[in-house]
Design an enzyme around this catalytic site. Structure first.
Site, short mmCIF file in Angstrom:
data_model
loop_
_atom_site.label_atom_id
_atom_site.label_comp_id
_atom_site.label_asym_id
_atom_site.label_seq_id
_atom_site.Cartn_x
_atom_site.Cartn_y
_atom_site.Cartn_z
N HIS A 267 37.51 31.55 40.39
CA HIS A 267 38.63 30.44 41.29
C HIS A 267 39.06 29.78 40.14
O HIS A 267 40.19 29.84 39.37
CB HIS A 267 37.17 29.81 42.07
CG HIS A 267 37.50 29.38 43.32
ND1 HIS A 267 38.55 28.50 43.85
CD2 HIS A 267 36.71 28.47 44.39
CE1 HIS A 267 38.46 27.94 44.66
NE2 HIS A 267 37.29 27.44 44.59
N HIS A 308 45.80 36.95 44.34
CA HIS A 308 44.99 35.52 45.11
C HIS A 308 44.23 37.01 46.06
O HIS A 308 45.02 37.53 46.86
CB HIS A 308 45.94 34.97 45.45
CG HIS A 308 45.51 34.15 46.35
ND1 HIS A 308 44.98 33.42 47.89
CD2 HIS A 308 45.01 32.80 45.59
CE1 HIS A 308 44.49 32.61 47.41
NE2 HIS A 308 44.44 31.89 46.18
N ASP A 366 47.79 28.74 39.37
CA ASP A 366 46.88 28.32 37.86
C ASP A 366 46.99 29.35 36.92
O ASP A 366 47.05 28.54 35.87
CB ASP A 366 45.28 29.18 38.10
CG ASP A 366 44.40 28.62 39.23
OD1 ASP A 366 44.60 27.60 38.88
OD2 ASP A 366 43.17 29.13 39.51
N1 CMC Z 1 44.69 41.52 37.01
C1 CMC Z 1 44.14 42.72 37.17
N2 CMC Z 1 44.48 43.08 37.92
C2 CMC Z 1 43.99 42.78 39.22
C3 CMC Z 1 43.76 41.39 39.36
C4 CMC Z 1 44.15 41.03 38.22
N3 CMC Z 1 44.22 40.10 37.69
N4 CMC Z 1 43.56 41.23 40.61
C5 CMC Z 1 42.60 41.77 40.59
N5 CMC Z 1 42.87 42.64 40.50
C6 CMC Z 1 43.39 44.72 40.88
C7 CMC Z 1 41.52 44.96 41.23
O1 CMC Z 1 41.14 45.12 40.26
C8 CMC Z 1 41.60 45.62 42.62
O2 CMC Z 1 41.91 47.26 42.34
P1 CMC Z 1 41.58 48.04 43.08
O3 CMC Z 1 42.01 48.08 44.19
O4 CMC Z 1 42.22 49.45 41.50
O5 CMC Z 1 39.95 48.53 42.51
C9 CMC Z 1 42.66 45.31 43.83
O6 CMC Z 1 43.44 44.41 42.44
C10 CMC Z 1 42.58 44.36 44.30
O7 CMC Z 1 41.56 43.51 44.21
P2 CMC Z 1 39.84 42.23 44.83
O8 CMC Z 1 39.35 42.24 43.23
O9 CMC Z 1 39.62 43.52 45.20
O10 CMC Z 1 40.62 41.06 45.32
P3 CMC Z 1 40.26 39.95 45.47
O11 CMC Z 1 40.86 39.20 46.67
O12 CMC Z 1 38.14 40.26 45.61
O13 CMC Z 1 40.18 39.40 44.66
C11 CMC Z 1 40.55 37.27 42.57
C12 CMC Z 1 40.88 38.02 44.28
C13 CMC Z 1 41.96 36.12 42.84
C14 CMC Z 1 39.66 37.08 42.50
C15 CMC Z 1 41.42 38.17 41.73
O14 CMC Z 1 42.92 38.61 41.72
C16 CMC Z 1 41.21 38.30 40.42
O15 CMC Z 1 40.29 37.86 39.53
N6 CMC Z 1 42.15 37.63 39.90
C17 CMC Z 1 42.34 36.78 38.21
C18 CMC Z 1 41.68 34.54 38.64
C19 CMC Z 1 42.58 34.32 39.27
O16 CMC Z 1 43.22 34.16 38.75
N7 CMC Z 1 42.01 33.41 39.94
C20 CMC Z 1 42.46 32.57 40.48
C21 CMC Z 1 42.85 32.67 41.83
S1 CMC Z 1 44.20 31.05 42.80
C22 CMC Z 1 43.42 29.59 42.34
C23 CMC Z 1 42.63 29.98 43.46
O17 CMC Z 1 42.55 29.39 44.55
O18 CMC Z 1 40.77 29.73 42.99
#
Ligand code: CMC
Length: 430
Positions: A267, A308, A366
Site C-alpha cells: 500500500h 494496482h 508511488d
Molecule cells: N511485479 C510483478 N508482478 C506483479 C506485480 C508487480 N509489481 N504486481 C502484481 N503482479 C502479478 C502477481 O504476481 C499476479 O500474478 P499471477 O496472476 O500470475 O499470480 C498478478 O500480477 C496479479 O497480482 P495480485 O497480487 O493478485 O494483484 P492485487 O490486485 O492483489 O495486488 C498490488 C495489487 C498493488 C498489491 C500489486 O500489484 C503489488 O504488490 N504491487 C507492488 C506494490 C505497489 O506498488 N503498491 C502500491 C499500490 S498504489 C498505491 C496505493 O494505493 O497504496
C-alpha cells in the site's frame, strides 16, 4: 443516492432460489445486496474483498478499466491542474467546491491549527532516534486523542468538524517533527504566513540558524503530491479507518489505525519500497535480471510501484505525477541522476514486456512520487509519512460520512476450515 428500486438477482443453492436486491450507483457497476443471505444460512466468500462493496459513498469514484478517478465528481486531472490541496480537502469534507470566502476561511482555519501541544514533545522523546517515522506517526497521531477531550463526541457534527481541521492542520507538523527527531535537530514551528506545502517544507528543512527558501516549483510539486494522495475510495487504509470507526472509536485512534495499514509495502509503503528496490538493483545493467525475478512465480520479488488492485489500464494519478516529476527534475537539474535514469529505464522495459502488458501492470502513483521526493531531498523513510499526510482528509471525510449516516459495526465472517468440535485431552494423556 443508490437506485434501490426494481432489479433483483437470483441465487440458487441446493435447489432453493434466493432473491437478492440489486442496486445501481450514479456510475459504475451495480451491486448485489447479499445482506439477507445469513438468514438463509449462507455467507459470501471474498478474500481480499475483490468483489465486495463495503458501503455507500458520495466521495470518490474510480473506474479502474478506464483509468478514471473522480472526487465528488471532479476528475483528478482537472483538480491537479486548477485546484490545490486545501481546496480539495474542503471539497472532500463538504461535498462542494468552496466559494472565495469559504476557501479563505478554511485556509485560515487550517493555518491556525498547525501547532501541536508542547506536551506532545515528550511523546517524541520516548522514541529511539532511529525509530522509523511511520512508527512515530502511528503513536503520536493516536496520542492526539489524549489532548482533545473537548471534541471527542463522535455524534456531535461540530466536534467532528474541528477534529477534521485539527488533523489536516497538524499532520504536516507531526510529520516534520518525526524527521527532525531522527536528525537530532530542534523542532521547527509552523509559519502561518506560508502556504500548506511550503510550510511543510519549511518545517522539514529550516533550522533555527538558517531559514529555508522554498522554490515555487518544489512547493507546487509538494502540494500536488498531497493532492494526488488525498483520497482513493475504500482502499486498505481507508477501510481500516472505517472499520475502527464503526466500533465508535475516537477519530484520532481511527486515523492512527489507518496510518498503520498504510505502512505496508503493498500500500503506501510502496513509494519507499521503490527507492529501496532501485538501490538494490544498483545499476542499469542489472535491470533485466530483476525483471526476470519479478516474472518468476517462485520468487517473491515484485517491481515496486507497478500494479494496482483497481487500475487495470493506467493510474491517472501516475500520469499527473510523471509530468510533475519532469518539472521537478528539470528545476533541480537532476535529470541525470543515476537512480532516476535507472527508474526511467525500468519503467520503459516493464511497459514493453509481455508479462506486465498481459497482467495490466502499469506504474502507479508511488513509482513517480518516490522519484520526486528523492529529488527534493526528502529521505526515503519519510515517503510513506508524506502519503499519510496527504491521505488524511480522505480518511477523515470517509470516517465522517460513515458516522453521519446509519452504520453497523464492521464484522466479517469466515469459512472455517479448522478442526470440528473435539474433546480436551489432559496433558498426561497427550
Ligand atoms: N511485479 C510483478 N508482478 C506483479 C506485480 C508487480 N509489481 N504486481 C502484481 N503482479 C502479478 C502477481 O504476481 C499476479 O500474478 P499471477 O496472476 O500470475 O499470480 C498478478 O500480477 C496479479 O497480482 P495480485 O497480487 O493478485 O494483484 P492485487 O490486485 O492483489 O495486488 C498490488 C495489487 C498493488 C498489491 C500489486 O500489484 C503489488 O504488490 N504491487 C507492488 C506494490 C505497489 O506498488 N503498491 C502500491 C499500490 S498504489 C498505491 C496505493 O494505493 O497504496
Amino acid at each position: 443516492m443508490a437506485d434501490k428500486g426494481g432489479k433483483a438477482a437470483q441465487l440458487t443453492v441446493d435447489g432453493k432460489t434466493i432473491e437478492l436486491p440489486v442496486y445501481s450507483g450514479t456510475v459504475g457497476p451495480d451491486v448485489i445486496d447479499v445482506g439477507k443471505l445469513t438468514s438463509e444460512g449462507y455467507f459470501t466468500y471474498d478474500p481480499g474483498f475483490v468483489s465486495t462493496a463495503s458501503c455507500d459513498s458520495l466521495i470518490t469514484y474510480i473506474d479502474g478499466d478506464e483509468g478514471v478517478l473522480l472526487h465528488r465528481g471532479y476528475p483528478i486531472e482537472q483538480l491537479a491542474e486548477h485546484s490545490d490541496y486545501l481546496e480539495l480537502c474542503y471539497l472532500l469534507l463538504n461535498g462542494e467546491l468552496p466559494v472565495k470566502d469559504e476557501k479563505a476561511k478554511f485556509v485560515d482555519t487550517i493555518k491556525h491549527h498547525t501547532m501541536v501541544h508542547e506536551q506532545l514533545v515528550h511523546f517524541f522523546r520516548g522514541f529511539r532516534r532511529d525509530a522509523h517515522p511511520m512508527a512515530i506517526m502511528c503513536g503520536v497521531t493516536g496520542a492526539l486523542s489524549a489532548f482533545y477531550h473537548d471534541s471527542l463526541d463522535i455524534n456531535n457534527p461540530d466536534h467532528r468538524r474541528i477534529t477534521a481541521h485539527r488533523l489536516i492542520a497538524k499532520m504536516p507538523t507531526l510529520a516534520a517533527m518525526s524527521y527532525k527527531y531522527a536528525l537530532g535537530q530542534p523542532f521547527i514551528f509552523p509559519r502561518n504566513d506560508l502556504e500548506y506545502a511550503e510550510n511543510f517544507l519549511h518545517m522539514m528543512f529550516a533550522t533555527p540558524c538558517d531559514d529555508y527558501k522554498v522554490s515555487p516549483v518544489i512547493a507546487k510539486a509538494m502540494d500536488r503530491i498531497f493532492l494526488l494522495h488525498a483520497d482513493h475510495e475504500q482502499n486498505a487504509s481507508t477501510s481500516t479507518v472505517r472499520m475502527a470507526g464503526s466500533t465508535g472509536a475516537n477519530p484520532f485512534a481511527c486515523i492512527a489505525a489507518g496510518i498503520a495499514a498504510l505502512w505496508g509495502p503493498a500500500h503506501g509503503g510502496a513509494n519507499e519500497a521503490v527507492l529501496n528496490m532501485l538501490a538494490e538493483i544498483g545499476d542499469e545493467k542489472n535491470i533485466d535480471k530483476y525483471v526476470k525475478k519479478a516474472k518468476d512465480k517462485d520468487d517473491p520479488f515484485r517491481i515496486m510501484g507497478f500494479g494496482h488492485r483497481v487500475y487495470k489500464n493506467y493510474d491517472p494519478r501516475a500520469k499527473v505525477m510523471q509530468q510533475t516529476c519532469h518539472e521537478v527534475l528539470n528545476e533541480l537539474g537532476a535529470e541525470d541522476d543515476p537512480i532516476l535514469r535507472m527508474a526511467q529505464r525500468l519503467e520503459k522495459i516493464a511497459l514493453e514486456d509481455d508479462y506486465f502488458v498481459e497482467k495490466k501492470l502499469y506504474p502507479n502513483v508511488d513509482f513517480y512520487s518516490g522519484i520526486i521526493l528523492k529529488a527534493i531531498g526528502i529521505p526515503t523513510e519519510m515517503f510513506t509519512v508524506i502519503f499519510a499526510t496527504g491521505r488524511t482528509p480522505g480518511w477523515i471525510a470517509q470516517w465522517n460520512e460513515m458516522i453521519s449516516g446509519p452504520y453497523k459495526i464492521g464484522r466479517p465472517r469466515q469459512l472455517y476450515v479448522g478442526e470440528a468440535r473435539r474433546d480436551y485431552v489432559p496433558l498426561k494423556a497427550r
